[in-house]
Every structure is written in C-alpha cells, then in structure tokens.
Design a protein around this motif. Structure first.
Motif, mmCIF file in Angstrom:
data_model
loop_
_atom_site.group_PDB
_atom_site.id
_atom_site.type_symbol
_atom_site.label_atom_id
_atom_site.label_comp_id
_atom_site.label_asym_id
_atom_site.label_seq_id
_atom_site.Cartn_x
_atom_site.Cartn_y
_atom_site.Cartn_z
ATOM 1 N N LYS A 78 0.547 -0.668 -0.241
ATOM 2 C CA LYS A 78 -0.100 0.279 -0.740
ATOM 3 C C LYS A 78 0.573 1.038 0.050
ATOM 4 C CE LYS A 78 -3.622 -2.273 2.259
ATOM 5 N NZ LYS A 78 -4.375 -1.739 3.404
ATOM 6 N N PRO A 79 0.416 2.160 -0.193
ATOM 7 C CA PRO A 79 1.424 3.579 -0.589
ATOM 8 C C PRO A 79 1.738 4.129 1.243
ATOM 9 C CG PRO A 79 -1.398 4.079 -1.169
ATOM 10 C CD PRO A 79 -1.025 2.286 -1.225
ATOM 11 N N GLY A 80 2.883 4.828 0.561
ATOM 12 C CA GLY A 80 3.299 5.708 2.364
ATOM 13 C C GLY A 80 2.433 6.703 2.500
ATOM 14 N N ALA A 81 2.424 7.056 3.472
ATOM 15 C CA ALA A 81 2.029 8.487 4.252
ATOM 16 C C ALA A 81 2.467 9.544 3.618
ATOM 17 C CB ALA A 81 1.698 7.868 5.532
ATOM 18 N N LEU A 82 1.781 10.760 3.921
ATOM 19 C CA LEU A 82 2.987 11.889 3.046
ATOM 20 C C LEU A 82 3.270 12.757 4.594
ATOM 21 C CD1 LEU A 82 -0.036 13.100 0.441
ATOM 22 C CD2 LEU A 82 1.919 11.844 0.426
ATOM 23 N N ALA A 102 6.427 11.451 7.070
ATOM 24 C CA ALA A 102 6.232 11.169 6.177
ATOM 25 C C ALA A 102 6.864 9.267 6.162
ATOM 26 C CB ALA A 102 6.659 10.608 4.723
ATOM 27 N N GLY A 143 6.724 5.074 5.161
ATOM 28 C CA GLY A 143 7.228 3.686 4.018
ATOM 29 C C GLY A 143 6.089 3.391 3.343
ATOM 30 N N GLY A 144 6.430 3.346 2.370
ATOM 31 C CA GLY A 144 5.352 2.201 1.733
ATOM 32 C C GLY A 144 5.547 0.912 1.655
ATOM 33 N N TYR A 174 5.833 -2.798 -0.598
ATOM 34 C CA TYR A 174 6.447 -3.739 -1.368
ATOM 35 C C TYR A 174 5.692 -4.910 -1.751
ATOM 36 C CZ TYR A 174 8.988 -5.217 -5.167
ATOM 37 O OH TYR A 174 9.530 -6.079 -6.638
ATOM 38 N N ASP A 234 -4.713 -6.066 7.738
ATOM 39 C CA ASP A 234 -4.127 -5.756 6.109
ATOM 40 C C ASP A 234 -3.647 -6.733 5.540
ATOM 41 O OD1 ASP A 234 -4.109 -2.948 7.217
ATOM 42 O OD2 ASP A 234 -2.251 -3.482 8.654
#
Length: 72
Positions: free
Chosen positions: A1-5, A35, A37-38, A40, A68
């Motif tokens: 999933k994408p990481g946080a900003l 941020a 990390g997302g 893989y 998750d």
C-alpha cells in the motif's frame, strides 16, 4: 500500500509550504508528521513467516495483521 505523506502545521492551523524556508517565532506550536514508508507488493502476498516475525517483534499487532494481511 502507499506510504503516508509528510504534514507540517502551525498551532493556529496554518500550513506552510513544505519546501519553503519559514521563520518560526518563539513560542509557536509546530506539529510535524513524518512520511511513512509504503510497502512492496500486495499485502496479501506477504509470507506468513514474515508476518509471524513482525508480530513476535512487536512491529504489528494481531489486529493489524488481520486487517492488512488477512492473517488469522
């Protein structure tokens, strides 16, 4: 999933431009959220042994593993 900003906010709700230089007056409350990390690959493809190791080491909770990774 994408990481946080990353997020930066002053106590009054003002959000400065994150790439600018800003002078912060003494006594000003500043909140910085770094941020995250997302991942893989798809979470459901994560090796069960890796999930178990993360649970043992306290990196994730059993609730997080179920949510998750679908780990029970």
């Amino acid at each position: 999933k994408p990481g946080a900003l990353a997020e930066i906010e002053f106590g009054d709700g003002t959000i400065p431009h994150q790439k600018s230089r800003t002078i912060v007056e003494s006594g000003t409350r500043l909140t910085m959220r770094y941020a995250g990390g997302g991942g893989y690959g798809p979470p459901e493809k994560r090796a069960r042994a890796d999930i178990e190791a993360d649970l043992k080491d306290g990196y994730i909770t059993s609730e997080g593993a179920a949510r998750d990774y679908g780990h029970r």
